[in-house]
Design a protein around this motif. Structure first.
Motif, mmCIF file in Angstrom:
data_model
loop_
_atom_site.group_PDB
_atom_site.id
_atom_site.type_symbol
_atom_site.label_atom_id
_atom_site.label_comp_id
_atom_site.label_asym_id
_atom_site.label_seq_id
_atom_site.Cartn_x
_atom_site.Cartn_y
_atom_site.Cartn_z
ATOM 1 N N LEU A 183 -26.548 -7.073 44.061
ATOM 2 C CA LEU A 183 -26.663 -8.292 43.274
ATOM 3 C C LEU A 183 -25.843 -8.145 41.997
ATOM 4 O O LEU A 183 -25.974 -7.144 41.292
ATOM 5 N N THR A 184 -25.025 -9.131 41.707
ATOM 6 C CA THR A 184 -24.187 -9.117 40.514
ATOM 7 C C THR A 184 -24.097 -10.535 39.983
ATOM 8 O O THR A 184 -23.517 -11.409 40.634
ATOM 9 N N GLY A 185 -24.670 -10.769 38.819
ATOM 10 C CA GLY A 185 -24.642 -12.095 38.234
ATOM 11 C C GLY A 185 -23.379 -12.362 37.446
ATOM 12 O O GLY A 185 -22.472 -11.527 37.373
ATOM 13 N N ALA A 186 -23.342 -13.537 36.823
ATOM 14 C CA ALA A 186 -22.176 -13.930 36.026
ATOM 15 C C ALA A 186 -22.005 -13.037 34.801
ATOM 16 O O ALA A 186 -20.896 -12.839 34.312
ATOM 17 N N ASP A 187 -23.127 -12.502 34.287
ATOM 18 C CA ASP A 187 -23.087 -11.580 33.151
ATOM 19 C C ASP A 187 -24.287 -10.642 33.279
ATOM 20 O O ASP A 187 -25.042 -10.699 34.260
ATOM 21 N N TRP A 188 -24.469 -9.784 32.286
ATOM 22 C CA TRP A 188 -25.510 -8.762 32.357
ATOM 23 C C TRP A 188 -26.900 -9.389 32.480
ATOM 24 O O TRP A 188 -27.689 -9.010 33.351
ATOM 25 N N ALA A 189 -27.199 -10.350 31.637
ATOM 26 C CA ALA A 189 -28.519 -10.976 31.667
ATOM 27 C C ALA A 189 -28.771 -11.661 33.006
ATOM 28 O O ALA A 189 -29.887 -11.593 33.558
ATOM 29 N N ASP A 190 -27.755 -12.315 33.539
ATOM 30 C CA ASP A 190 -27.900 -12.993 34.823
ATOM 31 C C ASP A 190 -28.133 -11.993 35.951
ATOM 32 O O ASP A 190 -28.940 -12.237 36.861
ATOM 33 N N LEU A 192 -29.632 -9.023 35.727
ATOM 34 C CA LEU A 192 -31.008 -8.547 35.638
ATOM 35 C C LEU A 192 -31.984 -9.610 36.115
ATOM 36 O O LEU A 192 -32.964 -9.306 36.811
ATOM 37 N N ALA A 193 -31.715 -10.864 35.764
ATOM 38 C CA ALA A 193 -32.597 -11.958 36.182
ATOM 39 C C ALA A 193 -32.590 -12.103 37.707
ATOM 40 O O ALA A 193 -33.647 -12.339 38.320
ATOM 41 N N ARG A 194 -31.425 -11.964 38.316
ATOM 42 C CA ARG A 194 -31.344 -12.092 39.775
ATOM 43 C C ARG A 194 -32.134 -10.973 40.457
ATOM 44 O O ARG A 194 -32.808 -11.204 41.474
ATOM 45 N N ILE A 195 -32.026 -9.765 39.918
ATOM 46 C CA ILE A 195 -32.748 -8.640 40.520
ATOM 47 C C ILE A 195 -34.256 -8.846 40.398
ATOM 48 O O ILE A 195 -35.008 -8.649 41.366
ATOM 49 N N ARG A 196 -34.705 -9.254 39.228
ATOM 50 C CA ARG A 196 -36.141 -9.499 39.042
ATOM 51 C C ARG A 196 -36.630 -10.602 39.986
ATOM 52 O O ARG A 196 -37.702 -10.487 40.580
ATOM 53 N N LYS A 197 -35.836 -11.654 40.130
ATOM 54 C CA LYS A 197 -36.223 -12.761 40.996
ATOM 55 C C LYS A 197 -36.303 -12.305 42.449
ATOM 56 O O LYS A 197 -37.217 -12.706 43.195
ATOM 57 N N ALA A 198 -35.379 -11.456 42.862
ATOM 58 C CA ALA A 198 -35.395 -10.944 44.239
ATOM 59 C C ALA A 198 -36.661 -10.134 44.496
ATOM 60 O O ALA A 198 -37.293 -10.262 45.551
ATOM 61 N N ARG A 219 -29.592 2.941 31.963
ATOM 62 C CA ARG A 219 -31.036 3.233 31.995
ATOM 63 C C ARG A 219 -31.832 1.945 32.227
ATOM 64 O O ARG A 219 -32.788 1.935 33.001
ATOM 65 N N GLU A 220 -31.422 0.876 31.569
ATOM 66 C CA GLU A 220 -32.094 -0.402 31.767
ATOM 67 C C GLU A 220 -31.924 -0.875 33.205
ATOM 68 O O GLU A 220 -32.878 -1.370 33.830
ATOM 69 N N ALA A 221 -30.710 -0.718 33.740
ATOM 70 C CA ALA A 221 -30.460 -1.142 35.116
ATOM 71 C C ALA A 221 -31.361 -0.407 36.096
ATOM 72 O O ALA A 221 -31.999 -1.017 36.964
ATOM 73 N N LEU A 222 -31.443 0.908 35.949
ATOM 74 C CA LEU A 222 -32.211 1.706 36.901
ATOM 75 C C LEU A 222 -33.713 1.552 36.727
ATOM 76 O O LEU A 222 -34.485 2.022 37.570
#
Length: 263
Positions: A183-190, A192-198, A219-222
């Motif tokens: 998953l890769t959004g338009a930017d960093w916040a997007d 993270l939001a896509r991963i949480r939603k999934a 670290r935040e990503a993992l």
């Protein structure tokens, strides 16, 4: 969680080693390409990165050309021979799961990354439709269920042409048989939001973040996903496209230190 070897790495970091566009090469020999691949793969191995993704970037509208397939397979085979302890993945620019899996089969690669796995998207090379069913059938025909399939979901380098949400597309990819999702959004916040939603919608497959990962945010990503794909953040700041050495071992080591802290 699947039992495929790829997903046992902690932390799961995949470094993308970009190949030149073979269709635009003029003054680079196969020997130069071999030096390029081995030199940069050693950077990743020395830094402790467990997997490298050999990334063909030859712009092709349809199936992968035989010459591109042969060169990528030869370079992947050499990489495995020179660095047998380094995990290997394959991605090709062409919309061609048969080529990706054939190269992985020939080189002993651990995984392939497939874009536009489900749905339909407009890319720089034109309209592309989901390749998931073809990929799953060909992997079965090869008898290589040990080659993990990582499927992009609404990759940001393409524009979705079908109307499903990203989380619905993730469900499609999971049901079609992908072993992991990117998953890769338009930017960093997007992203993270896509991963949480999934996660919230019940995705059980491992999820990797496919872009914009750095030493400062890994670290935040993992903390919310199972792995990351990285490349630009590990490059030499003064690297030119024609340099043999393009990635920086010190930057890669610092990245892995931060990734281990966050795993």
């Amino acid at each position: 969680m699947t039992s495929l070897r790829l997903f046992s790495a902690r932390p799961l970091v995949i470094a993308a080693l970009h190949l030149p566009d073979f269709g635009r090469l003029r003054d680079k020999s196969m020997a130069w390409l071999e030096d390029y691949v081995v030199t940069n793969a050693r950077v990743f191995a020395q830094a402790g990165i467990p997997y490298v993704k050999l990334q063909d970037q030859t712009r092709e509208a349809g199936a992968m050309q035989p010459s591109s397939l042969a060169m990528t397979a030869a370079l992947g085979r050499l990489l495995k021979a020179e660095l047998p302890g380094l995990g290997l993945g394959i991605i090709v620019e062409a919309h061609d799961p048969v080529a990706s899996l054939s190269i992985a089969h020939a080189t002993g690669a651990d995984f392939v990354r497939l874009k536009v796995f489900v749905g339909q998207a407009m890319t720089a090379q034109g309209l592309r439709s989901g390749m998931g069913a073809q990929a799953m059938a060909f992997r079965t025909a090869l008898g290589r269920d040990d080659i993990a399939i990582l499927a992009d979901v609404h990759d940001r380098t393409a524009v979705p042409m079908s109307s499903e949400t990203a989380e619905f597309a993730a469900e499609w990819a999971q049901k079609t048989g992908a072993d992991g999702l990117i998953l890769t959004g338009a930017d960093w916040a997007d992203s993270l939001a896509r991963i949480r939603k999934a996660h919230e919608t019940g995705i059980k497959r491992p999820i990797l973040l496919g872009g914009s990962v750095t030493e400062g945010n890994v670290r935040e990503a993992l903390s919310i996903c199972d792995g990351v794909v990285v490349s630009t953040a590990l490059m030499r700041k003064d690297a030119a496209p024609t340099d043999i050495l393009r990635w920086d071992v010190d930057r890669a080591r610092r990245f892995m230190d931060a990734a281990r802290a966050g795993a």
